[in-house]
Design a protein around this motif. Structure first.
Motif, PDB file in Angstrom:
ATOM      1  N   TRP A   1      15.064   1.614  63.994  1.00 33.97           N
ATOM      2  CA  TRP A   1      16.599   2.133  63.534  1.00 33.97           C
ATOM      3  C   TRP A   1      16.415   3.051  62.627  1.00 33.97           C
ATOM      4  O   TRP A   1      17.281   4.253  62.678  1.00 33.97           O
ATOM      5  CB  TRP A   1      17.398   0.704  62.879  1.00 33.97           C
TER       6      TRP A   1
ATOM      7  N   GLY B   1      16.457   6.578  64.265  1.00 36.66           N
ATOM      8  CA  GLY B   1      17.927   7.013  65.004  1.00 36.66           C
ATOM      9  C   GLY B   1      18.196   8.325  64.996  1.00 36.66           C
ATOM     10  O   GLY B   1      18.416   9.284  65.790  1.00 36.66           O
TER      11      GLY B   1
ATOM     12  N   ARG C   1      21.744   8.837  74.938  1.00 36.37           N
ATOM     13  CA  ARG C   1      21.139   7.668  74.451  1.00 36.37           C
ATOM     14  C   ARG C   1      21.302   6.367  75.066  1.00 36.37           C
ATOM     15  O   ARG C   1      20.636   5.570  75.057  1.00 36.37           O
ATOM     16  CB  ARG C   1      21.767   7.705  73.036  1.00 36.37           C
ATOM     17  N   PHE C   2      22.737   6.204  75.318  1.00 43.34           N
ATOM     18  CA  PHE C   2      23.072   4.891  75.886  1.00 43.34           C
ATOM     19  C   PHE C   2      22.964   4.601  77.496  1.00 43.34           C
ATOM     20  O   PHE C   2      22.759   3.339  77.863  1.00 43.34           O
ATOM     21  CB  PHE C   2      24.646   4.553  75.648  1.00 43.34           C
TER      22      PHE C   2
ATOM     23  N   ALA D   1      19.420   3.439  76.926  1.00 41.85           N
ATOM     24  CA  ALA D   1      19.688   1.991  76.338  1.00 41.85           C
ATOM     25  C   ALA D   1      20.230   1.162  77.360  1.00 41.85           C
ATOM     26  O   ALA D   1      19.670  -0.075  77.408  1.00 41.85           O
ATOM     27  CB  ALA D   1      20.802   1.918  75.030  1.00 41.85           C
TER      28      ALA D   1
ATOM     29  N   ILE E   1      26.793  -3.192  75.555  1.00 44.04           N
ATOM     30  CA  ILE E   1      26.198  -2.010  75.798  1.00 44.04           C
ATOM     31  C   ILE E   1      26.663  -1.368  77.166  1.00 44.04           C
ATOM     32  O   ILE E   1      27.022  -0.319  77.358  1.00 44.04           O
ATOM     33  CB  ILE E   1      24.621  -2.014  75.668  1.00 44.04           C
TER      34      ILE E   1
ATOM     35  N   CYS F   1      15.235   2.775  69.916  1.00 44.24           N
ATOM     36  CA  CYS F   1      16.214   2.732  68.730  1.00 44.24           C
ATOM     37  C   CYS F   1      17.406   1.897  68.926  1.00 44.24           C
ATOM     38  O   CYS F   1      18.195   1.332  68.241  1.00 44.24           O
ATOM     39  CB  CYS F   1      16.703   3.778  67.958  1.00 44.24           C
ATOM     40  N   THR F   2      17.792   1.763  70.235  1.00 46.35           N
ATOM     41  CA  THR F   2      18.718   0.821  70.671  1.00 46.35           C
ATOM     42  C   THR F   2      18.438  -0.405  71.261  1.00 46.35           C
ATOM     43  O   THR F   2      18.390  -1.808  70.651  1.00 46.35           O
ATOM     44  CB  THR F   2      19.792   1.310  71.487  1.00 46.35           C
TER      45      THR F   2
ATOM     46  N   THR G   1      17.106  -4.207  69.499  1.00 49.94           N
ATOM     47  CA  THR G   1      18.085  -5.325  69.767  1.00 49.94           C
ATOM     48  C   THR G   1      17.372  -6.567  69.992  1.00 49.94           C
ATOM     49  O   THR G   1      17.370  -7.453  69.568  1.00 49.94           O
ATOM     50  CB  THR G   1      19.108  -4.984  71.019  1.00 49.94           C
TER      51      THR G   1
ATOM     52  N   LEU H   1      24.089  -3.197  65.925  1.00 50.72           N
ATOM     53  CA  LEU H   1      23.422  -2.335  67.069  1.00 50.72           C
ATOM     54  C   LEU H   1      23.527  -1.189  66.418  1.00 50.72           C
ATOM     55  O   LEU H   1      24.437  -0.387  66.265  1.00 50.72           O
ATOM     56  CB  LEU H   1      24.194  -2.728  68.275  1.00 50.72           C
ATOM     57  N   GLU H   2      22.201  -0.514  66.201  1.00 52.54           N
ATOM     58  CA  GLU H   2      22.098   1.070  65.975  1.00 52.54           C
ATOM     59  C   GLU H   2      21.868   1.983  67.072  1.00 52.54           C
ATOM     60  O   GLU H   2      21.385   1.476  67.831  1.00 52.54           O
ATOM     61  CB  GLU H   2      21.108   1.062  64.862  1.00 52.54           C
TER      62      GLU H   2
END
Length: 316
Positions: A25, A28, A48-49, A52, A203, A241-242, A246, A315-316
């Motif tokens: 984290w 990030g 990023r997502f 993720a 997410i 990082c995600t 998690t 959640l970072e």
């Protein structure tokens, strides 16, 4: 004896998993800053997502395979969607808009206020009591954040981007306040559903919202003109990082008390600020160093005293 030995080993592995999550984290903002050199905030957060989501798909499939999930009600679906909207598009777009206007070190130190905000949220919304030490830590963290903001009006980063600004620091703090609402909503969902399932669905839902918003506002994300460095930074921020954090955090919390695991949240602001100084040439003035020390001291005080602020919903 075998059972005791195995239990101790799992406990140490649990602490290791939480520590590793805190370390990841902490990188990030660094990876985000690298990607922001070549694209807009919206495109960076979207990539990023997307990464993720790829990382969370196997987790979701494994969760559904291991345990028959309880059927979601209409009200729970609505809560999940609201939480996803708060926690991903709104929180992260604001947070990285703030990062674009400040330094990695300042943004990371501001994130150190999160355990204190969780304590305040638990007091105001969940009816928990905060003793005098808790209120003192809250006051110290507030003063620390103010000192960081006051110490961030001059200087420039080594990459030529403007140094820390009042607007950037405050946007990061605002994003954390929004994250508090997201966390409390997720907490209610995880009383009846698996934490991993809630996280994975959140997410995926939030990423779908990001696609619609970012494409409408910023247009399609760039592909051809993105460097290998930026792609690696984007993949690391999403997968490591995600998604990975998690999974590590939730696994670790199955084997160690949440109140003790919470102290590992403090690795993020400490490591993030160090990376900013050492790798990006950030400059922290005396006010920022003092403010960061107050924030970290307050966070450690709260998370190490046995209080449970449900860090598994982060959640970072």
């Amino acid at each position: 004896m075998v059972g005791i030995g195995t239990s101790k080993k799992l406990t140490w592995l649990g602490y290791g998993a939480c520590a590793m999550a805190g370390c990841l984290w902490g990188t990030g903002f660094y990876f985000g800053k690298l990607a922001l050199r070549e694209m807009s905030v919206g495109h960076m957060v979207l990539y990023r997502f997307l990464f993720a989501s790829l990382g969370m798909l196997p987790v979701l499939l494994l969760e559904r395979r291991q345990k028959a999930s309880r059927k979601w009600t209409y009200r729970e679906h609505r809560t999940l969607l609201i939480a996803a909207a708060l926690g991903i598009p709104l929180q992260f777009l604001l947070q990285f808009q703030g990062l674009a206007r400040t330094t990695v070190s300042h943004a990371s130190l501001m994130v150190g206020t999160m355990p204190v905000l969780l304590a305040l949220g638990a007091t105001v919304f969940a009816g928990e009591r905060l003793d005098w030490i808790g209120w003192l830590a809250l006051a110290g963290s507030t003063v620390g954040a103010a000192l960081i903001v006051l110490g961030g009006r001059s200087g420039a980063g080594a990459d030529g981007i403007a140094g820390p600004t009042l607007a950037g620091d405050l946007l990061v703090v605002l994003s954390l306040a929004i994250a508090l609402g997201w966390i409390l909503m997720n907490k209610s969902l995880m009383e009846v559903h698996s934490p991993l399932a809630v996280t994975a669905y959140g997410i995926l839902s939030g990423t779908a919202m990001l696609v619609v918003w970012v494409v409408a506002v910023d247009g399609p994300p760039p592909v051809a003109r993105v460097s290998l460095t930026a792609w690696l930074a984007l993949a690391a921020s999403g997968l490591l990082c995600t998604a990975t954090t998690t999974a590590l955090w939730n696994w670790g919390l199955h084997h160690v008390p949440a109140s003790r695991a919470g102290v590992f949240l403090n690795i993020e602001p400490a490591l993030g600020s160090w990376l900013g100084v050492e790798l990006l040439g950030d400059r922290l003035g005396p006010f920022a160093w003092l403010g960061g020390g107050l924030i970290l001291a307050a966070a450690v005080t709260l998370t190490a005293r046995g209080h449970d602020f449900d860090p598994e919903v982060l959640l970072e």
